[in-house]
Design a protein around this motif. Structure first.
Motif, PDB file in Angstrom:
ATOM      1  N   SER A 146       0.825  -1.201   0.000  1.00 58.55           N
ATOM      2  CA  SER A 146       0.000   0.000   0.000  1.00 58.55           C
ATOM      3  C   SER A 146       0.863   1.256   0.000  1.00 58.55           C
ATOM      4  O   SER A 146       2.065   1.205   0.268  1.00 58.55           O
ATOM      5  CB  SER A 146      -0.913   0.001   1.223  1.00 58.55           C
ATOM      6  N   ALA A 147       0.218   2.389  -0.310  1.00 63.00           N
ATOM      7  CA  ALA A 147       0.952   3.653  -0.321  1.00 63.00           C
ATOM      8  C   ALA A 147       1.491   3.992   1.063  1.00 63.00           C
ATOM      9  O   ALA A 147       2.577   4.555   1.199  1.00 63.00           O
ATOM     10  CB  ALA A 147       0.041   4.778  -0.816  1.00 63.00           C
ATOM     11  N   SER A 148       0.722   3.661   2.106  1.00 65.66           N
ATOM     12  CA  SER A 148       1.174   3.985   3.461  1.00 65.66           C
ATOM     13  C   SER A 148       2.443   3.222   3.822  1.00 65.66           C
ATOM     14  O   SER A 148       3.357   3.779   4.427  1.00 65.66           O
ATOM     15  CB  SER A 148       0.064   3.674   4.461  1.00 65.66           C
ATOM     16  N   SER A 149       2.514   1.943   3.438  1.00 65.08           N
ATOM     17  CA  SER A 149       3.712   1.156   3.744  1.00 65.08           C
ATOM     18  C   SER A 149       4.908   1.653   2.953  1.00 65.08           C
ATOM     19  O   SER A 149       6.035   1.681   3.456  1.00 65.08           O
ATOM     20  CB  SER A 149       3.461  -0.324   3.456  1.00 65.08           C
ATOM     21  N   VAL A 150       4.675   2.052   1.689  1.00 65.79           N
ATOM     22  CA  VAL A 150       5.780   2.583   0.885  1.00 65.79           C
ATOM     23  C   VAL A 150       6.285   3.891   1.470  1.00 65.79           C
ATOM     24  O   VAL A 150       7.498   4.127   1.568  1.00 65.79           O
ATOM     25  CB  VAL A 150       5.324   2.774  -0.573  1.00 65.79           C
ATOM     26  N   MET A 151       5.372   4.768   1.895  1.00 67.21           N
ATOM     27  CA  MET A 151       5.784   6.038   2.483  1.00 67.21           C
ATOM     28  C   MET A 151       6.499   5.821   3.810  1.00 67.21           C
ATOM     29  O   MET A 151       7.474   6.507   4.113  1.00 67.21           O
ATOM     30  CB  MET A 151       4.564   6.928   2.690  1.00 67.21           C
ATOM     31  N   ALA A 152       6.016   4.876   4.601  1.00 64.80           N
ATOM     32  CA  ALA A 152       6.677   4.596   5.877  1.00 64.80           C
ATOM     33  C   ALA A 152       8.098   4.093   5.650  1.00 64.80           C
ATOM     34  O   ALA A 152       9.036   4.516   6.337  1.00 64.80           O
ATOM     35  CB  ALA A 152       5.865   3.568   6.660  1.00 64.80           C
ATOM     36  N   LYS A 153       8.260   3.210   4.675  1.00 70.06           N
ATOM     37  CA  LYS A 153       9.601   2.697   4.370  1.00 70.06           C
ATOM     38  C   LYS A 153      10.503   3.817   3.881  1.00 70.06           C
ATOM     39  O   LYS A 153      11.684   3.900   4.251  1.00 70.06           O
ATOM     40  CB  LYS A 153       9.497   1.605   3.318  1.00 70.06           C
ATOM     41  N   PHE A 154       9.948   4.710   3.063  1.00 72.19           N
ATOM     42  CA  PHE A 154      10.727   5.832   2.549  1.00 72.19           C
ATOM     43  C   PHE A 154      11.178   6.760   3.675  1.00 72.19           C
ATOM     44  O   PHE A 154      12.346   7.169   3.747  1.00 72.19           O
ATOM     45  CB  PHE A 154       9.889   6.600   1.531  1.00 72.19           C
ATOM     46  N   LEU A 155      10.261   7.114   4.581  1.00 72.15           N
ATOM     47  CA  LEU A 155      10.594   8.026   5.665  1.00 72.15           C
ATOM     48  C   LEU A 155      11.607   7.412   6.626  1.00 72.15           C
ATOM     49  O   LEU A 155      12.516   8.092   7.105  1.00 72.15           O
ATOM     50  CB  LEU A 155       9.325   8.431   6.416  1.00 72.15           C
ATOM     51  N   ILE A 156      11.449   6.122   6.915  1.00 71.75           N
ATOM     52  CA  ILE A 156      12.383   5.466   7.822  1.00 71.75           C
ATOM     53  C   ILE A 156      13.779   5.418   7.214  1.00 71.75           C
ATOM     54  O   ILE A 156      14.790   5.681   7.877  1.00 71.75           O
ATOM     55  CB  ILE A 156      11.885   4.054   8.171  1.00 71.75           C
ATOM     56  N   SER A 157      13.850   5.091   5.922  1.00 73.64           N
ATOM     57  CA  SER A 157      15.162   4.972   5.272  1.00 73.64           C
ATOM     58  C   SER A 157      15.846   6.320   5.121  1.00 73.64           C
ATOM     59  O   SER A 157      17.068   6.427   5.202  1.00 73.64           O
ATOM     60  CB  SER A 157      15.007   4.316   3.896  1.00 73.64           C
ATOM     61  N   GLN A 158      15.051   7.394   4.906  1.00 72.57           N
ATOM     62  CA  GLN A 158      15.645   8.705   4.666  1.00 72.57           C
ATOM     63  C   GLN A 158      15.900   9.488   5.946  1.00 72.57           C
ATOM     64  O   GLN A 158      16.887  10.206   6.049  1.00 72.57           O
ATOM     65  CB  GLN A 158      14.731   9.521   3.741  1.00 72.57           C
ATOM     66  N   PHE A 159      14.999   9.360   6.925  1.00 74.08           N
ATOM     67  CA  PHE A 159      15.067  10.218   8.103  1.00 74.08           C
ATOM     68  C   PHE A 159      15.461   9.472   9.373  1.00 74.08           C
ATOM     69  O   PHE A 159      15.644  10.101  10.410  1.00 74.08           O
ATOM     70  CB  PHE A 159      13.721  10.914   8.325  1.00 74.08           C
ATOM     71  N   GLY A 160      15.575   8.164   9.324  1.00 77.02           N
ATOM     72  CA  GLY A 160      15.969   7.432  10.522  1.00 77.02           C
ATOM     73  C   GLY A 160      17.362   7.802  10.984  1.00 77.02           C
ATOM     74  O   GLY A 160      17.593   8.087  12.162  1.00 77.02           O
ATOM     75  N   ARG A 161      18.313   7.839  10.052  1.00 71.62           N
ATOM     76  CA  ARG A 161      19.690   8.198  10.417  1.00 71.62           C
ATOM     77  C   ARG A 161      19.796   9.678  10.780  1.00 71.62           C
ATOM     78  O   ARG A 161      20.606  10.057  11.636  1.00 71.62           O
ATOM     79  CB  ARG A 161      20.617   7.871   9.263  1.00 71.62           C
ATOM     80  N   VAL A 162      18.990  10.505  10.123  1.00 65.81           N
ATOM     81  CA  VAL A 162      19.014  11.933  10.444  1.00 65.81           C
ATOM     82  C   VAL A 162      18.531  12.160  11.875  1.00 65.81           C
ATOM     83  O   VAL A 162      19.080  12.986  12.614  1.00 65.81           O
ATOM     84  CB  VAL A 162      18.151  12.719   9.441  1.00 65.81           C
ATOM     85  N   MET A 163      17.499  11.431  12.292  1.00 61.48           N
ATOM     86  CA  MET A 163      17.012  11.549  13.662  1.00 61.48           C
ATOM     87  C   MET A 163      18.076  11.129  14.668  1.00 61.48           C
ATOM     88  O   MET A 163      18.269  11.774  15.710  1.00 61.48           O
ATOM     89  CB  MET A 163      15.757  10.695  13.843  1.00 61.48           C
ATOM     90  N   LEU A 164      18.790  10.056  14.342  1.00 62.23           N
ATOM     91  CA  LEU A 164      19.894   9.629  15.212  1.00 62.23           C
ATOM     92  C   LEU A 164      20.976  10.693  15.279  1.00 62.23           C
ATOM     93  O   LEU A 164      21.546  10.953  16.350  1.00 62.23           O
ATOM     94  CB  LEU A 164      20.468   8.309  14.696  1.00 62.23           C
ATOM     95  N   LEU A 165      21.248  11.344  14.148  1.00 67.27           N
ATOM     96  CA  LEU A 165      22.240  12.415  14.128  1.00 67.27           C
ATOM     97  C   LEU A 165      21.816  13.579  15.011  1.00 67.27           C
ATOM     98  O   LEU A 165      22.633  14.148  15.749  1.00 67.27           O
ATOM     99  CB  LEU A 165      22.455  12.889  12.689  1.00 67.27           C
ATOM    100  N   PHE A 166      20.525  13.935  14.984  1.00 69.86           N
ATOM    101  CA  PHE A 166      20.027  15.017  15.825  1.00 69.86           C
ATOM    102  C   PHE A 166      20.168  14.663  17.301  1.00 69.86           C
ATOM    103  O   PHE A 166      20.531  15.508  18.125  1.00 69.86           O
ATOM    104  CB  PHE A 166      18.566  15.309  15.490  1.00 69.86           C
ATOM    105  N   LEU A 167      19.871  13.414  17.666  1.00 67.31           N
ATOM    106  CA  LEU A 167      19.998  13.004  19.061  1.00 67.31           C
ATOM    107  C   LEU A 167      21.445  13.080  19.528  1.00 67.31           C
ATOM    108  O   LEU A 167      21.738  13.561  20.627  1.00 67.31           O
ATOM    109  CB  LEU A 167      19.450  11.588  19.234  1.00 67.31           C
ATOM    110  N   VAL A 168      22.363  12.606  18.681  1.00 66.37           N
ATOM    111  CA  VAL A 168      23.782  12.640  19.044  1.00 66.37           C
ATOM    112  C   VAL A 168      24.278  14.083  19.132  1.00 66.37           C
ATOM    113  O   VAL A 168      24.991  14.464  20.070  1.00 66.37           O
ATOM    114  CB  VAL A 168      24.608  11.842  18.026  1.00 66.37           C
ATOM    115  N   ALA A 169      23.893  14.910  18.153  1.00 64.00           N
ATOM    116  CA  ALA A 169      24.349  16.298  18.141  1.00 64.00           C
ATOM    117  C   ALA A 169      23.786  17.083  19.324  1.00 64.00           C
ATOM    118  O   ALA A 169      24.445  17.976  19.860  1.00 64.00           O
ATOM    119  CB  ALA A 169      23.937  16.973  16.830  1.00 64.00           C
ATOM    120  N   GLY A 170      22.557  16.746  19.748  1.00 56.43           N
ATOM    121  CA  GLY A 170      21.983  17.441  20.890  1.00 56.43           C
ATOM    122  C   GLY A 170      22.549  16.996  22.223  1.00 56.43           C
ATOM    123  O   GLY A 170      22.580  17.770  23.185  1.00 56.43           O
ATOM    124  N   THR A 171      23.020  15.749  22.286  1.00 52.73           N
ATOM    125  CA  THR A 171      23.546  15.210  23.539  1.00 52.73           C
ATOM    126  C   THR A 171      25.044  15.458  23.690  1.00 52.73           C
ATOM    127  O   THR A 171      25.542  15.533  24.820  1.00 52.73           O
ATOM    128  CB  THR A 171      23.263  13.706  23.618  1.00 52.73           C
TER     129      THR A 171
END
Length: 252
Positions: free
Chosen positions: A148-173
């Motif tokens: 479904s479109a929702s699963s494709v979008m979820a996979k896209f967001l996780i692959s693109q923004f998952g590492r970015v979120m980790l970077l924000f956590l590390v940079a903030g800490t």
């Protein structure tokens, strides 16, 4: 950004009187800006006389009220000629320092508070548009397998923004970890950072970012900054729901 000034010396340099209590809400900041603009290598010496028994804002409401006052004052600062002149006269290192220590921090919080809702809004637009057969950016192989479109979008967001979120956590800490490790050792710093996450302090910083973003943007657009008496009351003091909602509803 002094709480005490050498009055005789400041008067000889032009004084610290300001035009309005709205634009010049952060009077101590403007004293430092004007002092720097007078040139000839003038610098401000910061001397911290008290290291113990200071009043600290510990309650949820007092912290957000304090940041609302700072954000409103910073919004007015960004519209003044002092900031424009300093930006035109300073070199790159000094300009970056001015940006990070003044308007840049608050503008970053505004972008963070608006960026995540915008990302979710775009996701919802794609899903509501029934894009399974018409949106070319989707993976055709996944669509042929019945995803479904929702699963494709979820996979896209996780692959693109998952590492970015980790970077924000590390940079903030990282700054907190480095500062505490210098003062009390690496082990104490690691334990402190773990406590921050266990006690869900990132949730508090989400409210803080949204409060800062709302007040600084409203100040730039509409103005009307005023002094907020935060006080140093007990963090366990009970507050009425209506008052808390009026002050912190923008962070909801």
């Amino acid at each position: 950004h002094p709480d005490m000034m050498n009055k005789i010396w400041i008067i000889q340099q032009g004084g610290v009187s300001k035009a309005t209590k709205t634009v010049n809400l952060s009077e101590d900041i403007f004293a430092g800006l004007d002092w720097t603009l007078r040139g000839n290598g003038r610098k401000i010496q910061h001397t911290e006389y008290f290291h113990l028994a200071k009043g600290r804002d510990l309650g949820f409401r007092t912290v957000l009220l304090f940041f609302s006052k700072l954000s409103a004052g910073t919004g007015e600062q960004l519209l003044t000629r002092q900031i424009a002149r300093l930006g035109a006269q300073m070199g790159l290192p000094e300009s970056l320092t001015l940006y990070y220590a003044h308007g840049g921090f608050y503008l970053t919080q505004f972008l963070l508070s608006k960026g995540i809702p915008m990302l979710v809004f775009i996701w919802l637009l794609v899903l509501l548009d029934d894009a399974e057969s018409s949106f070319g950016a989707f993976d055709a192989r996944a669509l042929m397998m019945g995803a479904s479109a929702s699963s494709v979008m979820a996979k896209f967001l996780i692959s693109q923004f998952g590492r970015v979120m980790l970077l924000f956590l590390v940079a903030g800490t990282a700054p907190l970890l480095l500062e505490i490790s210098i003062e009390n050792g690496l082990t104490f710093a690691i334990v402190r950072c773990i406590k921050q996450f266990v006690t869900l302090s990132p949730l508090h910083f989400i409210f803080q970012a949204k409060t800062i973003g709302s007040y600084v943007s409203n100040e730039i657009l509409y103005g009307g900054a005023s002094y907020v008496a935060t006080g140093r009351g007990l963090p366990t003091e009970r507050r009425g729901f209506i008052g808390v909602r009026k002050k912190n509803g923008v962070a909801g």
